[in-house]
Design a protein around this motif. Structure first.
Motif, PDB file in Angstrom:
ATOM      1  N   SER A 120      -0.081   7.686   1.591  1.00  0.00           N
ATOM      2  CA  SER A 120      -1.097   8.634   1.122  1.00  0.00           C
ATOM      3  C   SER A 120      -1.398   9.598   2.251  1.00  0.00           C
ATOM      4  O   SER A 120      -1.507   9.196   3.406  1.00  0.00           O
ATOM      5  CB  SER A 120      -2.360   7.902   0.676  1.00  0.00           C
ATOM      6  OG  SER A 120      -3.155   7.554   1.765  1.00  0.00           O
ATOM      7  N   THR A 129       0.859  -1.178   0.000  1.00  0.00           N
ATOM      8  CA  THR A 129       0.000   0.000   0.000  1.00  0.00           C
ATOM      9  C   THR A 129       0.898   1.231   0.000  1.00  0.00           C
ATOM     10  O   THR A 129       1.746   1.378   0.879  1.00  0.00           O
ATOM     11  CB  THR A 129      -0.902   0.037   1.256  1.00  0.00           C
ATOM     12  OG1 THR A 129      -1.660  -1.165   1.317  1.00  0.00           O
ATOM     13  CG2 THR A 129      -1.847   1.217   1.217  1.00  0.00           C
ATOM     14  N   PRO A 130       0.744   2.099  -1.004  1.00  0.00           N
ATOM     15  CA  PRO A 130       1.601   3.289  -1.045  1.00  0.00           C
ATOM     16  C   PRO A 130       1.232   4.290   0.054  1.00  0.00           C
ATOM     17  O   PRO A 130       0.149   4.208   0.633  1.00  0.00           O
ATOM     18  CB  PRO A 130       1.319   3.877  -2.431  1.00  0.00           C
ATOM     19  CG  PRO A 130      -0.010   3.341  -2.826  1.00  0.00           C
ATOM     20  CD  PRO A 130      -0.196   2.026  -2.122  1.00  0.00           C
ATOM     21  N   LEU A 188       3.281   0.833   3.213  1.00  0.00           N
ATOM     22  CA  LEU A 188       3.410  -0.455   3.902  1.00  0.00           C
ATOM     23  C   LEU A 188       3.642  -1.553   2.867  1.00  0.00           C
ATOM     24  O   LEU A 188       2.964  -1.601   1.839  1.00  0.00           O
ATOM     25  CB  LEU A 188       2.133  -0.790   4.677  1.00  0.00           C
ATOM     26  CG  LEU A 188       1.666   0.178   5.767  1.00  0.00           C
ATOM     27  CD1 LEU A 188       0.265  -0.203   6.245  1.00  0.00           C
ATOM     28  CD2 LEU A 188       2.640   0.189   6.943  1.00  0.00           C
ATOM     29  N   LEU A 205      -0.299   9.107   5.828  1.00  0.00           N
ATOM     30  CA  LEU A 205      -0.132   7.697   6.167  1.00  0.00           C
ATOM     31  C   LEU A 205       1.080   7.096   5.464  1.00  0.00           C
ATOM     32  O   LEU A 205       1.347   7.390   4.300  1.00  0.00           O
ATOM     33  CB  LEU A 205      -1.403   6.932   5.800  1.00  0.00           C
ATOM     34  CG  LEU A 205      -2.666   7.391   6.571  1.00  0.00           C
ATOM     35  CD1 LEU A 205      -3.909   6.817   5.925  1.00  0.00           C
ATOM     36  CD2 LEU A 205      -2.547   6.976   8.025  1.00  0.00           C
ATOM     37  N   PRO A 206       1.828   6.259   6.167  1.00  0.00           N
ATOM     38  CA  PRO A 206       3.068   5.713   5.598  1.00  0.00           C
ATOM     39  C   PRO A 206       2.800   4.590   4.600  1.00  0.00           C
ATOM     40  O   PRO A 206       1.746   3.972   4.615  1.00  0.00           O
ATOM     41  CB  PRO A 206       3.766   5.147   6.836  1.00  0.00           C
ATOM     42  CG  PRO A 206       2.649   4.731   7.728  1.00  0.00           C
ATOM     43  CD  PRO A 206       1.558   5.738   7.513  1.00  0.00           C
ATOM     44  N   PHE A 237       7.051  -3.901   6.196  1.00  0.00           N
ATOM     45  CA  PHE A 237       8.091  -2.865   6.094  1.00  0.00           C
ATOM     46  C   PHE A 237       7.386  -1.529   5.863  1.00  0.00           C
ATOM     47  O   PHE A 237       6.683  -1.361   4.866  1.00  0.00           O
ATOM     48  CB  PHE A 237       9.043  -3.186   4.934  1.00  0.00           C
ATOM     49  CG  PHE A 237       9.876  -4.418   5.186  1.00  0.00           C
ATOM     50  CD1 PHE A 237      11.130  -4.322   5.778  1.00  0.00           C
ATOM     51  CD2 PHE A 237       9.403  -5.689   4.856  1.00  0.00           C
ATOM     52  CE1 PHE A 237      11.903  -5.450   6.031  1.00  0.00           C
ATOM     53  CE2 PHE A 237      10.165  -6.828   5.109  1.00  0.00           C
ATOM     54  CZ  PHE A 237      11.412  -6.713   5.699  1.00  0.00           C
ATOM     55  N   GLN A 238       7.592  -0.608   6.791  1.00  0.00           N
ATOM     56  CA  GLN A 238       6.912   0.687   6.725  1.00  0.00           C
ATOM     57  C   GLN A 238       7.896   1.771   6.313  1.00  0.00           C
ATOM     58  O   GLN A 238       8.994   1.850   6.882  1.00  0.00           O
ATOM     59  CB  GLN A 238       6.313   0.992   8.112  1.00  0.00           C
ATOM     60  CG  GLN A 238       5.574   2.308   8.217  1.00  0.00           C
ATOM     61  CD  GLN A 238       4.790   2.429   9.531  1.00  0.00           C
ATOM     62  OE1 GLN A 238       4.243   1.449  10.035  1.00  0.00           O
ATOM     63  NE2 GLN A 238       4.737   3.632  10.076  1.00  0.00           N
ATOM     64  N   ASN A 239       7.530   2.544   5.315  1.00  0.00           N
ATOM     65  CA  ASN A 239       8.393   3.655   4.821  1.00  0.00           C
ATOM     66  C   ASN A 239       9.628   3.174   4.080  1.00  0.00           C
ATOM     67  O   ASN A 239      10.588   3.931   3.961  1.00  0.00           O
ATOM     68  CB  ASN A 239       8.931   4.507   5.988  1.00  0.00           C
ATOM     69  CG  ASN A 239       7.910   5.463   6.543  1.00  0.00           C
ATOM     70  OD1 ASN A 239       6.907   5.730   5.906  1.00  0.00           O
ATOM     71  ND2 ASN A 239       8.184   5.967   7.734  1.00  0.00           N
ATOM     72  N   PHE A 240       9.640   1.950   3.601  1.00  0.00           N
ATOM     73  CA  PHE A 240      10.862   1.436   2.972  1.00  0.00           C
ATOM     74  C   PHE A 240      10.952   1.763   1.486  1.00  0.00           C
ATOM     75  O   PHE A 240      11.886   1.330   0.823  1.00  0.00           O
ATOM     76  CB  PHE A 240      11.001  -0.084   3.176  1.00  0.00           C
ATOM     77  CG  PHE A 240      11.752  -0.434   4.440  1.00  0.00           C
ATOM     78  CD1 PHE A 240      11.174  -0.209   5.686  1.00  0.00           C
ATOM     79  CD2 PHE A 240      13.031  -0.976   4.395  1.00  0.00           C
ATOM     80  CE1 PHE A 240      11.857  -0.523   6.859  1.00  0.00           C
ATOM     81  CE2 PHE A 240      13.730  -1.298   5.561  1.00  0.00           C
ATOM     82  CZ  PHE A 240      13.137  -1.065   6.792  1.00  0.00           C
TER      83      PHE A 240
END
Lengths: 476, 476
Positions: B114, B111-112, B120, B117-118, B472-475
């Motif tokens: 937006s 999920t990009p 994922l 929101l980060p 992985f968040q913000n990767f």
């Protein structure tokens, strides 16, 4: 008949209403109704269940101001926080409502007959009546109609909620919304049962009853493990999804943060202190290099934490536990103990921070355990060997955060790999609090972060906790 | 050093080779290697793991005749059965190999970012070193490189196999194929470890060791439950997938089978008797109406079973247990006890059948329990009320079969609903044995059929038993 009251942290006094714990007979009746309702509800169409979830959002919207009054008076949480959590709760309901309309069919798998092989149609099926235990820190989003209940209702399970005793009033208001929605859709009220207890009697009766087929819980390791143990000792063991403790390590790599100390120090201070740090993903362990810039960051982070607003804690018992754990930490390394000074309201959580070196950290295993409240431990490391030694010793965590720059940090990949073994989510250059509700979110992690790392508690994929499969052979 | 031999049922004698149980130190070393190998193997590409599985099929093909000789001499199973099981084992390997190439990527969710929101990215991840316990009745397809091992290797887990003591020779040959494949692909041998024991010591050491992260087991309820209990009492409990006992009820509805008695009687007799009924899905309970046609079917089914060829049982201990359970059943309703007469080879299983009415069935709870071997119980029911009362009393089952015609049987839907509560698969007008390896297959069921009804042991979806997620968040 045992009676108890909820507590208003802002007023430092009990709320007036007296609640009675459910009796053995009431629990028995709830189980009977839940079992009966399951038989019909598990056969309803995904469309009808989707409508039910939407109807619940309408009932919640109608009752919003009443819920808000109970919510704030029973938790000490602010009206602003109520808005966030209410919106999140509604979003969870609508997400699952959409999922039922658009994705439920995709859970089915069909293979036609071929040669001598039979046709197979695999369909998802509700696992049975589900017990949901309300959590102390999310009176809405992880309680009565929180993530577990919504996932279970979406799956076609009847739900028995054991309200969290700290916010029974909120829970009853929400319960009424659900019952009202069921009535409006002509669905059995047995689909949703609401029980009350300020002890463990009701929960024990429910978990050990053969009719309950799964449990959802968010809370402490001790509480979660007790539920797991009861469930695994049953004649027929049942799955428990418990989202439990996590210290949520944050690693500042040796390079990559230096230009952004003014950005990260207040950001992480907020993540530690907001709403008194009473979040499962509150960052509790900070690995920061011993270097000029690292020391600058450490100083800034400590300052920001100590100067941060103090928030009310949820309940005197939670505050007592927080103070107890703080004392334990202080006794381990008193010389680097820093706590907010000055007068606070009685129930406001007094934030604190402790700084240790790697040797001290490794010497005391309890230093890596979660402290529920506005506290963080800074572990100052000499070099990447020390850092990696610490990370390898960590237990299971919901999250791990990394601050740094992959292009500038030779250890980047190795640190990611080490964290990957321990956590359910890795955040790069950001804070772990504020869990995005999304299907790409994983909220869970290796034990003791959760009871089963294969499932998530957030996002519509959390429905798989309450679904099994049934294959129909030769039915076409 | 404990030593033991495998047994040749056809010759009624021990095979010559003496095997030694693995020592505590050998188990410790295997765990160490497995843990180390996991760290690198879990990071390999799905393409490489796909190649490994294909390479294993080649090694198995090369060693096929040697494996066959061990297989038949250690199990009493025929060369024809070897062919079927060998083909199935190869098919399982190639299915997972294809899955890794074509479907692994679909396990990822992105999920990009937006607004605030980060981004994922949720990725599947091997759960850790997996213990696979070889099963007695499938020396290939559910043992050393059977469904559990293949699913675990495909997931990226290192695997420790505890060979079933009844076919250690077969297991060692298969193990050599796996090790040879690992060598040819320059992969660590620690990825696959093979241990031997004719008792419970090695298994206990493995299950209770912190390095083991999941267990796969196929066998008895007693064995499976013992493993579940050990796993749930660990400091860090781990998931166990145990496929255990099932009596596999078959319901002949009041109408719909009358024209096909000559088809169904021999078909089900074969399903009871083939390979001495030593299958987890062998039909063991037959609900047949008391009516002219029902009685005709009962008589025919009994005849067909008694006249069926007798097959070798796997081992004297399995035969002893079979005889013991038969005696127990006979003592409950001796007047309707029918057993094959005449001289058999010592290890051939003597098939038997028992007929009771509903009152007798409900009076003795053990009548609904599995008898592992060529035995079936016929429950003659007076009417659909009696039938439904019985079905409601059943425990969890792998399968339930219905013979009848939905258009002619007013009870059809209700019987499907009742079975659906109890079983993992419902078969219409067919036999439960011969489990199709397919993604629409569900092989599992409510306890005690399996330890966790949410998973299947057959089909590539069985990989989810050994996968967790990591976001992985913000990767990006």
């Amino acid at each position: 008949m045992r009676g108890f009251q909820t507590f208003n942290p802002q007023l430092n006094d009990f709320n007036p209403i007296k609640y009675c714990s459910s009796t053995y007979e009431e629990v028995e009746l709830a189980l009977e109704k839940s079992q009966k309702a399951f038989l019909s509800y598990s056969k309803t169409s995904p469309t009808l269940r989707s409508e039910l979830l939407l109807q619940i959002t309408q009932e919640l919207e109608t009752a919003k101001s009443t819920i808000e009054a109970f919510y704030c008076s029973e938790s000490g949480l602010s009206n602003a926080r109520f808005e966030i959590e209410f919106t999140r709760t509604i979003f969870q309901l609508t997400s699952f409502s959409d999922f039922l309309l658009n994705n439920w069919k995709q859970l089915e798998t069909y293979t036609p007959a071929s040669q001598n092989l039979p046709s197979l149609r695999k369909k998802p099926r509700a696992i049975g009546p589900v017990l949901v235990m309300g959590s102390s820190n999310f009176p809405l989003a992880y309680s009565t109609i929180g993530g577990d209940s919504v996932a279970a209702l979406a799956a076609g399970c009847s739900v028995v909620v054991k309200a969290h005793p700290m916010h029974v009033g909120t829970s009853l208001e929400v319960s009424n919304c659900i019952l009202s929605a069921l009535r409006k859709l002509n669905l059995e009220e047995g689909i949703f049962q609401h029980l009350i207890d300020d002890g463990f009697q009701v929960a024990t009766q429910l978990i050990t009853d053969a009719r309950i087929q799964a449990v959802g819980f968010t809370g402490s390791i001790r509480g979660g493990r007790a539920i797991m143990d009861l469930a695994s000792k049953r004649k027929s063991p049942i799955p428990v999804f418990a989202e439990m403790g996590s210290a949520n390590p944050v690693v500042f790599l040796e390079n990559g943060y230096e230009e952004k100390i003014n950005h990260f120090a207040p950001l992480f201070a907020g993540s530690i202190c907001n709403d008194a740090g009473q979040f499962c993903t509150k960052p509790g362990l900070f690995f920061i290099p011993k270097s000029e810039k690292g020391n600058e960051l450490t100083t800034r982070l400590i300052e920001e934490v100590i100067e941060y607003t103090s928030f009310y804690m949820l309940h005197p018992s939670i505050q007592n536990n927080f103070e107890l754990l703080k004392k334990e930490r202080e006794s381990l390394a008193a010389n680097s103990w820093i706590e907010k000074k000055g007068k606070l309201k009685p129930l406001q959580g007094r934030q604190a921070i402790l700084q240790v070196d790697v040797k001290e950290f490794l010497a005391h295993n309890q230093l890596q355990e979660e402290v529920f409240g506005p506290f963080a431990l800074i572990i100052s490391y000499e070099n990447s060997v020390e850092l990696k030694t610490c990370l390898a010793k960590l237990g299971g965590q919901l999250t791990g955060s990394i601050v740094g720059d992959s292009s500038k940090s030779p250890d980047f990949d190795e640190v990611v790999d080490l964290l990957a073994l321990k956590v359910g989510r890795i955040i790069l250059n950001g804070i772990p609090t504020g869990v995005r509700v999304d299907d790409a979110m994983n909220h869970g992690g290796p034990y003791p972060a959760s009871s089963d790392s294969r499932f998530t508690a957030v996002g519509t994929q959390s429905i798989t906790r309450f679904l099994r499969n049934l294959t129909f052979q030769n039915f076409d």
